[in-house]
Motif scaffolding. Structure first.
Motif, PDB file in Angstrom:
ATOM      1  N   ASP A  69      43.972  38.769  36.127  1.00  0.00           N
ATOM      2  CA  ASP A  69      43.196  40.000  35.954  1.00  0.00           C
ATOM      3  C   ASP A  69      44.097  41.185  35.605  1.00  0.00           C
ATOM      4  O   ASP A  69      43.697  42.078  34.850  1.00  0.00           O
ATOM      5  CB  ASP A  69      42.408  40.340  37.216  1.00  0.00           C
ATOM      6  N   LEU A  70      45.308  41.221  36.164  1.00  0.00           N
ATOM      7  CA  LEU A  70      46.201  42.342  35.880  1.00  0.00           C
ATOM      8  C   LEU A  70      46.622  42.367  34.412  1.00  0.00           C
ATOM      9  O   LEU A  70      46.896  43.434  33.862  1.00  0.00           O
ATOM     10  CB  LEU A  70      47.411  42.329  36.816  1.00  0.00           C
ATOM     11  N   PHE A  71      46.664  41.201  33.775  1.00  0.00           N
ATOM     12  CA  PHE A  71      46.901  41.207  32.328  1.00  0.00           C
ATOM     13  C   PHE A  71      45.703  41.821  31.614  1.00  0.00           C
ATOM     14  O   PHE A  71      45.855  42.523  30.613  1.00  0.00           O
ATOM     15  CB  PHE A  71      47.214  39.803  31.810  1.00  0.00           C
ATOM     16  N   ASP A  72      44.483  41.581  32.120  1.00  0.00           N
ATOM     17  CA  ASP A  72      43.294  42.243  31.575  1.00  0.00           C
ATOM     18  C   ASP A  72      43.404  43.759  31.744  1.00  0.00           C
ATOM     19  O   ASP A  72      43.076  44.524  30.832  1.00  0.00           O
ATOM     20  CB  ASP A  72      42.014  41.766  32.272  1.00  0.00           C
ATOM     21  N   VAL A  73      43.870  44.191  32.919  1.00  0.00           N
ATOM     22  CA  VAL A  73      44.047  45.623  33.181  1.00  0.00           C
ATOM     23  C   VAL A  73      45.036  46.208  32.178  1.00  0.00           C
ATOM     24  O   VAL A  73      44.794  47.265  31.570  1.00  0.00           O
ATOM     25  CB  VAL A  73      44.516  45.867  34.636  1.00  0.00           C
ATOM     26  N   GLY A  74      46.167  45.534  31.983  1.00  0.00           N
ATOM     27  CA  GLY A  74      47.164  46.012  31.025  1.00  0.00           C
ATOM     28  C   GLY A  74      46.614  46.063  29.609  1.00  0.00           C
ATOM     29  O   GLY A  74      46.863  47.021  28.863  1.00  0.00           O
ATOM     30  N   GLU A  88      35.521  44.558  19.409  1.00  0.00           N
ATOM     31  CA  GLU A  88      35.334  44.364  20.844  1.00  0.00           C
ATOM     32  C   GLU A  88      36.712  44.164  21.473  1.00  0.00           C
ATOM     33  O   GLU A  88      37.487  43.313  21.049  1.00  0.00           O
ATOM     34  CB  GLU A  88      34.455  43.147  21.119  1.00  0.00           C
ATOM     35  N   ARG A  89      37.024  44.981  22.457  1.00  0.00           N
ATOM     36  CA  ARG A  89      38.319  44.921  23.148  1.00  0.00           C
ATOM     37  C   ARG A  89      38.120  44.394  24.557  1.00  0.00           C
ATOM     38  O   ARG A  89      37.049  44.520  25.141  1.00  0.00           O
ATOM     39  CB  ARG A  89      38.963  46.309  23.209  1.00  0.00           C
ATOM     40  N   LEU A  90      39.171  43.843  25.100  1.00  0.00           N
ATOM     41  CA  LEU A  90      39.146  43.353  26.469  1.00  0.00           C
ATOM     42  C   LEU A  90      39.153  44.549  27.405  1.00  0.00           C
ATOM     43  O   LEU A  90      40.090  45.349  27.384  1.00  0.00           O
ATOM     44  CB  LEU A  90      40.357  42.453  26.723  1.00  0.00           C
ATOM     45  N   ARG A  91      38.113  44.683  28.191  1.00  0.00           N
ATOM     46  CA  ARG A  91      37.986  45.780  29.151  1.00  0.00           C
ATOM     47  C   ARG A  91      37.688  45.203  30.531  1.00  0.00           C
ATOM     48  O   ARG A  91      37.019  44.175  30.660  1.00  0.00           O
ATOM     49  CB  ARG A  91      36.852  46.735  28.744  1.00  0.00           C
ATOM     50  N   VAL A  92      38.186  45.876  31.551  1.00  0.00           N
ATOM     51  CA  VAL A  92      37.872  45.497  32.928  1.00  0.00           C
ATOM     52  C   VAL A  92      36.396  45.794  33.158  1.00  0.00           C
ATOM     53  O   VAL A  92      35.891  46.834  32.722  1.00  0.00           O
ATOM     54  CB  VAL A  92      38.767  46.259  33.924  1.00  0.00           C
ATOM     55  N   VAL A  93      35.703  44.891  33.830  1.00  0.00           N
ATOM     56  CA  VAL A  93      34.258  45.020  34.036  1.00  0.00           C
ATOM     57  C   VAL A  93      33.950  45.099  35.533  1.00  0.00           C
ATOM     58  O   VAL A  93      34.756  44.666  36.374  1.00  0.00           O
ATOM     59  CB  VAL A  93      33.489  43.837  33.383  1.00  0.00           C
ATOM     60  N   PRO A  94      32.773  45.640  35.898  1.00  0.00           N
ATOM     61  CA  PRO A  94      32.415  45.785  37.312  1.00  0.00           C
ATOM     62  C   PRO A  94      32.460  44.476  38.097  1.00  0.00           C
ATOM     63  O   PRO A  94      32.758  44.490  39.296  1.00  0.00           O
ATOM     64  CB  PRO A  94      30.991  46.350  37.256  1.00  0.00           C
ATOM     65  N   GLU A  95      32.208  43.350  37.451  1.00  0.00           N
ATOM     66  CA  GLU A  95      32.239  42.060  38.163  1.00  0.00           C
ATOM     67  C   GLU A  95      33.629  41.744  38.703  1.00  0.00           C
ATOM     68  O   GLU A  95      33.758  41.104  39.746  1.00  0.00           O
ATOM     69  CB  GLU A  95      31.755  40.934  37.230  1.00  0.00           C
ATOM     70  N   GLN A  96      34.662  42.207  38.013  1.00  0.00           N
ATOM     71  CA  GLN A  96      36.020  41.978  38.510  1.00  0.00           C
ATOM     72  C   GLN A  96      36.275  42.792  39.776  1.00  0.00           C
ATOM     73  O   GLN A  96      36.936  42.316  40.703  1.00  0.00           O
ATOM     74  CB  GLN A  96      37.048  42.310  37.414  1.00  0.00           C
TER      75      GLN A  96
END
Length: 186
Positions: A69-74, A88-96
């Motif tokens: 997940d931290l790679f997603d954050v980065g 469409e970009r990789l974004r942190v979502v509320p489910e995480q």
């Protein structure tokens, strides 16, 4: 989503600038670079906590999940909202964030209520997790300095620091939890 790295050094950063995920160039001291740099540091600290091998298997698995997940954050921090170019970009979502909250509740339910502030330390696993927690708090502060950052990034880091605190308490559950004793040595 495939990541393909064929060459590690490019010499493009030798002048003190780097590319963001949208290919714009910024100084390496830019708040966005600082933020995902601290997230990377946190990920390395989690790797150290895992390498110590003292965590229960389920919690070690959670930390592996978090490292991913931290790679997603980065990735999220590396692309400004305005720089996604309609892609469409990789974004942190509320489910995480919700997943972290579930882990917090699960572990916290097994712990005695706090009677004072906890001193960082106790077992080696707890000490590693406290270091991770403090680095996570720094990452959160750095993310707050990023203009137009996804608010879920800050929520994720905030909840993650809570989970790291709770896991550090759990790592001391079998022994004496070091607690602050106000004014003890005055």
């Amino acid at each position: 989503m495939t990541v393909n790295l064929t060459r590690i050094y490019t010499k493009l950063g030798d002048g003190g600038e780097t590319h963001l995920g949208d290919m714009s160039r910024v100084p390496k001291t830019h708040p966005r670079i600082e933020a995902y740099g601290v997230v990377d540091e946190l990920n390395a600290q989690l790797g150290l906590a895992l390498a110590a091998g003292e965590l229960p298997a389920d919690q070690a698995q959670w930390l592996g999940h978090i490292q991913n997940d931290l790679f997603d954050v980065g990735a999220d921090l590396s692309v400004p909202e305005s720089g996604d170019g309609g892609r469409e970009r990789l974004r942190v979502v509320p489910e995480q964030v919700a997943w972290l909250e579930e882990r917090c509740d699960e572990v916290n339910a097994t712990l005695a209520p706090l009677k004072s502030f906890v001193l960082p330390g106790g077992s080696r696993a707890a000490a590693h997790l406290h270091v991770c927690r403090t680095v996570c708090r720094r990452a959160e502060r750095r993310a707050l300095l990023v203009q137009d950052a996804n608010p879920e990034v800050v929520r994720y880091l905030n909840r993650l620091s809570d989970l790291l605190f709770i896991l550090s308490r759990a790592a001391n559950a079998g022994g004496e939890e070091p607690l602050w004793q106000p004014g003890r040595f005055r």
